[in-house]
Design a protein around this motif. Structure first.
Motif, PDB file in Angstrom:
ATOM      1  N   ASP A  95       0.800  -1.228   0.000  1.00  0.00           N
ATOM      2  CA  ASP A  95       0.000   0.000   0.000  1.00  0.00           C
ATOM      3  C   ASP A  95       0.832   1.279   0.000  1.00  0.00           C
ATOM      4  OD1 ASP A  95      -2.417  -1.426   0.009  1.00  0.00           O
ATOM      5  OD2 ASP A  95      -2.344  -1.623   2.194  1.00  0.00           O
ATOM      6  N   ALA A  96       2.127   1.163  -0.261  1.00  0.00           N
ATOM      7  CA  ALA A  96       2.991   2.336  -0.326  1.00  0.00           C
ATOM      8  C   ALA A  96       3.489   2.519  -1.754  1.00  0.00           C
ATOM      9  CB  ALA A  96       4.168   2.183   0.626  1.00  0.00           C
ATOM     10  N   THR A  97       3.571   3.764  -2.196  1.00  0.00           N
ATOM     11  CA  THR A  97       4.051   4.065  -3.538  1.00  0.00           C
ATOM     12  C   THR A  97       5.515   3.682  -3.674  1.00  0.00           C
ATOM     13  OG1 THR A  97       2.527   5.938  -3.668  1.00  0.00           O
ATOM     14  CG2 THR A  97       4.324   5.878  -5.267  1.00  0.00           C
ATOM     15  N   ASP A  98       5.840   2.948  -4.725  1.00  0.00           N
ATOM     16  CA  ASP A  98       7.225   2.556  -4.993  1.00  0.00           C
ATOM     17  C   ASP A  98       7.731   3.384  -6.164  1.00  0.00           C
ATOM     18  OD1 ASP A  98       9.651   1.393  -5.521  1.00  0.00           O
ATOM     19  OD2 ASP A  98       8.938  -0.675  -5.370  1.00  0.00           O
ATOM     20  N   THR A  99       8.391   4.496  -5.862  1.00  0.00           N
ATOM     21  CA  THR A  99       8.810   5.421  -6.912  1.00  0.00           C
ATOM     22  C   THR A  99       9.973   4.884  -7.745  1.00  0.00           C
ATOM     23  OG1 THR A  99      10.170   6.598  -5.280  1.00  0.00           O
ATOM     24  CG2 THR A  99       7.966   7.480  -5.732  1.00  0.00           C
ATOM     25  N   SER A 100      10.489   3.703  -7.405  1.00  0.00           N
ATOM     26  CA  SER A 100      11.514   3.082  -8.235  1.00  0.00           C
ATOM     27  C   SER A 100      10.900   2.265  -9.363  1.00  0.00           C
ATOM     28  CB  SER A 100      12.426   2.183  -7.397  1.00  0.00           C
ATOM     29  OG  SER A 100      11.723   1.031  -6.943  1.00  0.00           O
ATOM     30  N   LYS A 101       9.566   2.151  -9.368  1.00  0.00           N
ATOM     31  CA  LYS A 101       8.893   1.281 -10.337  1.00  0.00           C
ATOM     32  C   LYS A 101       7.729   1.995 -11.021  1.00  0.00           C
ATOM     33  CE  LYS A 101      10.062  -2.903  -7.724  1.00  0.00           C
ATOM     34  NZ  LYS A 101       9.521  -4.072  -6.964  1.00  0.00           N
ATOM     35  N   PRO A 102       7.999   2.773 -12.063  1.00  0.00           N
ATOM     36  CA  PRO A 102       6.895   3.334 -12.850  1.00  0.00           C
ATOM     37  C   PRO A 102       6.008   2.204 -13.376  1.00  0.00           C
ATOM     38  CG  PRO A 102       8.967   4.383 -13.436  1.00  0.00           C
ATOM     39  CD  PRO A 102       9.313   3.228 -12.553  1.00  0.00           C
ATOM     40  N   ARG A 103       4.718   2.438 -13.348  1.00  0.00           N
ATOM     41  CA  ARG A 103       3.763   1.390 -13.744  1.00  0.00           C
ATOM     42  C   ARG A 103       3.629   1.379 -15.268  1.00  0.00           C
ATOM     43  NH1 ARG A 103      -1.974   0.914 -14.242  1.00  0.00           N
ATOM     44  NH2 ARG A 103      -2.746  -1.097 -13.462  1.00  0.00           N
ATOM     45  N   ILE A 104       4.257   0.394 -15.917  1.00  0.00           N
ATOM     46  CA  ILE A 104       4.271   0.274 -17.368  1.00  0.00           C
ATOM     47  C   ILE A 104       3.492  -0.978 -17.775  1.00  0.00           C
ATOM     48  CG2 ILE A 104       5.704   0.050 -19.429  1.00  0.00           C
ATOM     49  CD1 ILE A 104       6.114   2.689 -18.027  1.00  0.00           C
ATOM     50  N   ILE A 105       2.532  -0.818 -18.684  1.00  0.00           N
ATOM     51  CA  ILE A 105       1.738  -1.944 -19.181  1.00  0.00           C
ATOM     52  C   ILE A 105       1.869  -2.001 -20.700  1.00  0.00           C
ATOM     53  CG2 ILE A 105      -0.581  -2.944 -19.362  1.00  0.00           C
ATOM     54  CD1 ILE A 105      -1.268  -1.557 -16.748  1.00  0.00           C
ATOM     55  N   GLU A 106       2.181  -3.182 -21.209  1.00  0.00           N
ATOM     56  CA  GLU A 106       2.381  -3.333 -22.648  1.00  0.00           C
ATOM     57  C   GLU A 106       1.073  -3.119 -23.419  1.00  0.00           C
ATOM     58  OE1 GLU A 106       4.736  -6.693 -24.010  1.00  0.00           O
ATOM     59  OE2 GLU A 106       5.192  -7.184 -21.925  1.00  0.00           O
ATOM     60  N   GLY A 107       1.238  -2.732 -24.693  1.00  0.00           N
ATOM     61  CA  GLY A 107       0.099  -2.711 -25.601  1.00  0.00           C
ATOM     62  C   GLY A 107      -0.588  -1.378 -25.769  1.00  0.00           C
ATOM     63  N   GLY A 108      -0.229  -0.386 -24.960  1.00  0.00           N
ATOM     64  CA  GLY A 108      -0.870   0.915 -25.055  1.00  0.00           C
ATOM     65  C   GLY A 108      -0.098   1.865 -25.951  1.00  0.00           C
ATOM     66  N   SER A 109      -0.638   3.059 -26.117  1.00  0.00           N
ATOM     67  CA  SER A 109       0.018   4.087 -26.905  1.00  0.00           C
ATOM     68  C   SER A 109      -0.467   5.449 -26.428  1.00  0.00           C
ATOM     69  CB  SER A 109      -0.314   3.927 -28.395  1.00  0.00           C
ATOM     70  OG  SER A 109      -1.683   4.213 -28.632  1.00  0.00           O
ATOM     71  N   ALA A 110       0.112   6.498 -26.982  1.00  0.00           N
ATOM     72  CA  ALA A 110      -0.311   7.843 -26.608  1.00  0.00           C
ATOM     73  C   ALA A 110      -1.783   8.061 -26.936  1.00  0.00           C
ATOM     74  CB  ALA A 110       0.554   8.871 -27.330  1.00  0.00           C
ATOM     75  N   ASP A 111      -2.270   7.469 -28.025  1.00  0.00           N
ATOM     76  CA  ASP A 111      -3.660   7.660 -28.438  1.00  0.00           C
ATOM     77  C   ASP A 111      -4.619   6.661 -27.814  1.00  0.00           C
ATOM     78  OD1 ASP A 111      -3.292   9.859 -30.349  1.00  0.00           O
ATOM     79  OD2 ASP A 111      -2.092   8.400 -31.448  1.00  0.00           O
ATOM     80  N   SER A 112      -4.084   5.576 -27.294  1.00  0.00           N
ATOM     81  CA  SER A 112      -4.915   4.558 -26.635  1.00  0.00           C
ATOM     82  C   SER A 112      -4.176   4.083 -25.393  1.00  0.00           C
ATOM     83  CB  SER A 112      -5.185   3.394 -27.593  1.00  0.00           C
ATOM     84  OG  SER A 112      -6.019   2.427 -26.978  1.00  0.00           O
ATOM     85  N   PRO A 113      -4.200   4.893 -24.331  1.00  0.00           N
ATOM     86  CA  PRO A 113      -3.323   4.628 -23.186  1.00  0.00           C
ATOM     87  C   PRO A 113      -3.723   3.406 -22.365  1.00  0.00           C
ATOM     88  CG  PRO A 113      -4.814   6.455 -22.712  1.00  0.00           C
ATOM     89  CD  PRO A 113      -5.006   6.114 -24.151  1.00  0.00           C
ATOM     90  N   ASN A 114      -2.711   2.614 -22.044  1.00  0.00           N
ATOM     91  CA  ASN A 114      -2.878   1.510 -21.099  1.00  0.00           C
ATOM     92  C   ASN A 114      -2.355   1.884 -19.720  1.00  0.00           C
ATOM     93  OD1 ASN A 114      -4.075  -0.264 -22.799  1.00  0.00           O
ATOM     94  ND2 ASN A 114      -2.328  -1.653 -23.018  1.00  0.00           N
ATOM     95  N   ASP A 115      -1.535   2.901 -19.676  1.00  0.00           N
ATOM     96  CA  ASP A 115      -0.946   3.281 -18.395  1.00  0.00           C
ATOM     97  C   ASP A 115      -0.736   4.792 -18.345  1.00  0.00           C
ATOM     98  OD1 ASP A 115       1.613   3.946 -19.573  1.00  0.00           O
ATOM     99  OD2 ASP A 115       2.122   1.822 -19.574  1.00  0.00           O
ATOM    100  N   TYR A 116      -0.325   5.259 -17.195  1.00  0.00           N
ATOM    101  CA  TYR A 116      -0.132   6.685 -16.927  1.00  0.00           C
ATOM    102  C   TYR A 116       0.854   7.306 -17.899  1.00  0.00           C
ATOM    103  CZ  TYR A 116       0.573  10.811 -13.867  1.00  0.00           C
ATOM    104  OH  TYR A 116       0.647  12.080 -13.352  1.00  0.00           O
ATOM    105  N   TRP A 117       1.922   6.568 -18.219  1.00  0.00           N
ATOM    106  CA  TRP A 117       3.007   7.134 -19.025  1.00  0.00           C
ATOM    107  C   TRP A 117       2.640   7.211 -20.497  1.00  0.00           C
ATOM    108  CZ3 TRP A 117       5.877   9.739 -15.985  1.00  0.00           C
ATOM    109  CH2 TRP A 117       5.937   9.355 -14.625  1.00  0.00           C
ATOM    110  N   ASP A 118       1.708   6.381 -20.954  1.00  0.00           N
ATOM    111  CA  ASP A 118       1.159   6.578 -22.298  1.00  0.00           C
ATOM    112  C   ASP A 118       0.508   7.954 -22.400  1.00  0.00           C
ATOM    113  OD1 ASP A 118       1.873   4.018 -23.149  1.00  0.00           O
ATOM    114  OD2 ASP A 118      -0.071   3.135 -22.633  1.00  0.00           O
ATOM    115  N   HIS A 119      -0.202   8.339 -21.350  1.00  0.00           N
ATOM    116  CA  HIS A 119      -0.884   9.636 -21.349  1.00  0.00           C
ATOM    117  C   HIS A 119       0.125  10.788 -21.275  1.00  0.00           C
ATOM    118  CE1 HIS A 119      -4.243  12.292 -21.037  1.00  0.00           C
ATOM    119  NE2 HIS A 119      -3.981  12.676 -19.796  1.00  0.00           N
TER     120      HIS A 119
END
Length: 490
Positions: free
Chosen positions: A119-143
């Motif tokens: 339940d604690a944020t782990d800032t060493s691990k950005p949450r990356i999920i395969e299959g997304g893109s800037a136009d169809s985001p799967n995760d925060y970093w796609d956006h």
């Protein structure tokens, strides 16, 4: 005569964790990254032309806005003439009348920036999920990719804060806690540097409304320096970059720091990154915050411009339009907004960032206005359109601040008159924050004293040659709130 009001219509694949992440294809003509001028006092485009920083504050953009809302916001700011946008990648939600926090808050699509452990944020691990893109985001970093691309396509310089340091590094905000160590800060910085290495319009801005020494129980400069090392290493691929060692590879990234000092903690009113990091190898230029202490703008800019080594300085956060600051709604008027910007530029700053208190959080209402309703407040046009046109058309960087040009009484403060002399001694510019008269030393024009007189109205760009009283005493035209006097050698 109406002055010209110029509205400027001014990638690749990145690797993270072994995955190819699509961002945006390289497009000729969109590289509007900035660097230091030869004299290291100002900023220039990659082609060497002066870059006059006219920014807008959009702190919560990544977290609060959808793709469509990002487009709407950026289109509005482009049309008004802004060329810089400031936003925070890892934002700690706050703003007028809304609850503060939590950390690791999801964006408009329900995606969180980091993984969580116990339940604690782990800032060493950005949450990356395969299959997304800037136009169809799967995760925060796609956006985030979408916003990076959207700003580049519109010709903006995009100032991105990796995190809000006041919350996540110095833990000075309600319910916040320290979430970065030197190790995780360096790792996160490297992630960002690698992911956006091919985005030359991105400027990295460490900090976030923070005094890195007094805003917390310990000196956190080592954490910010580690994050700078990570950004530089990720961008350049040079693992040997160190915060205190000069290296040509630092030139591959542009980094500053958003700082402030507050009376309650330090006795100061406003502050600059120069206080803590001026001699660091990674700091390309200084940024200052004066918040509501408008009387501190001119002296703080002056102090920064006199430091060695020479570095540009930018007023990155002042008082927000319609802000209360202990007064009634609308206390920060368009006039006060203009005074901040012209005081900064006339003191020698490389730029000024406007802001509206109803806009930057992108949530709720402030003084009965939503962020959309507040986009058209007068101050935005006064800065984005009129101020930008003035500083560019008059080539302000070819002038030097010179308060000795003003021979009459001129007390310091928000209503202080400010003067500049063009480097060839052919022109004098004087900013009048109100209609108080001023006696000007026109003898410095390198002429027999004969000169043309033009008044520029900072509200709308109108120009006139009225209100010359003689004996080199000048009074702004009747009915104007503030004015700029332009004296040019005949």
């Amino acid at each position: 005569m109406k002055s010209r009001l110029v509205l400027r219509l001014i990638a690749g694949l990145v690797i993270f964790g072994g995955l190819l992440v699509p961002l945006v294809a390289q497009e000729p003509g969109l590289n509007q990254g900035v660097r230091l001028s030869k004299d290291r006092r100002h900023l220039v485009n990659r082609d060497g032309k002066p870059f006059y920083w006219i920014g807008d504050t959009a702190w919560a953009l990544f977290q609060r806005l959808t793709r469509e809302e990002i487009d709407d916001y950026l289109d509005d700011r482009k049309a008004k003439g802004f060329n810089v946008i400031q936003a925070v990648a890892y934002w700690y939600p706050h703003g007028p009348f809304d609850p503060i926090g939590p950390s690791n808050e999801s964006n408009a699509y329900g995606h969180r920036p980091f993984l969580e452990t116990n339940d604690a944020t782990d800032t060493s691990k950005p949450r990356i999920i395969e299959g997304g893109s800037a136009d169809s985001p799967n995760d925060y970093w796609d956006h985030v990719d979408y916003a990076i691309r959207a700003t580049r396509e519109r010709g903006f310089t995009f100032v991105v804060l990796p995190c809000w340091g006041n919350a996540f590094i110095n833990s000075r905000m309600d319910h916040s806690q320290v979430e970065f160590t030197t190790e995780t800060a360096r790792s996160y910085g490297r992630f960002l540097g690698e992911r956006y290495a091919d985005q030359p319009h991105v400027i990295w801005c460490l900090g976030g409304d923070v005094d890195p020494v007094h805003f917390g129980e310990q000196d956190q400069r080592s954490v910010y320096r580690a994050m700078a090392e990570g950004l530089g290493q990720g961008t350049s691929g040079n693992d040997h970059l160190r915060w205190n060692v000069a290296d040509p590879d630092w030139d591959q990234s542009t980094i500053t720091f958003h700082a402030v000092r507050a009376p309650k903690l330090s006795g100061a009113e406003g502050g600059s990154s120069s206080t803590w990091f001026h001699h660091d190898a990674w700091l390309d230029f200084n940024m200052m915050e004066t918040f509501r202490w408008m009387h501190r703008i001119y002296p703080l800019v002056t102090e920064d411009t006199q430091l060695r080594p020479t570095k540009p300085t930018v007023l990155g956060e002042g008082a927000y339009e319609i802000g209360k600051y202990g007064n009634d709604c609308g206390f920060i008027t368009p006039l006060k907004v203009r005074r901040q910007g012209y005081h900064a530029f006339f003191a020698g700053a490389a730029g000024y960032t406007y802001g509206c208190w109803a806009v930057w959080p992108f949530r709720g209402e402030y003084c009965d206005k939503t962020w959309r309703q507040s986009l058209d407040l007068p101050g935005a046009t006064d800065v984005g359109t009129v101020m930008r046109d003035f500083v560019e058309s008059r080539k302000l960087f070819a002038h030097t601040p010179d308060q000795k040009l003003i021979l009459s009484s001129n007390p310091p403060g928000e209503r202080m008159q400010c003067a500049m002399l063009r480097n060839d001694h052919h022109q004098i510019l004087v900013y009048f924050p109100d209609r108080s008269p001023a006696k000007i030393d026109v003898g410095k024009l390198d002429s027999d004293g004969a000169c043309s007189v033009v008044w520029f109205d900072p509200r709308d760009g109108m120009q006139t040659n009225r209100s010359v009283t003689g004996d080199n005493v000048y009074v702004p035209p009747q009915g104007w709130e503030d004015a700029i006097l332009i004296l040019t050698r005949n």
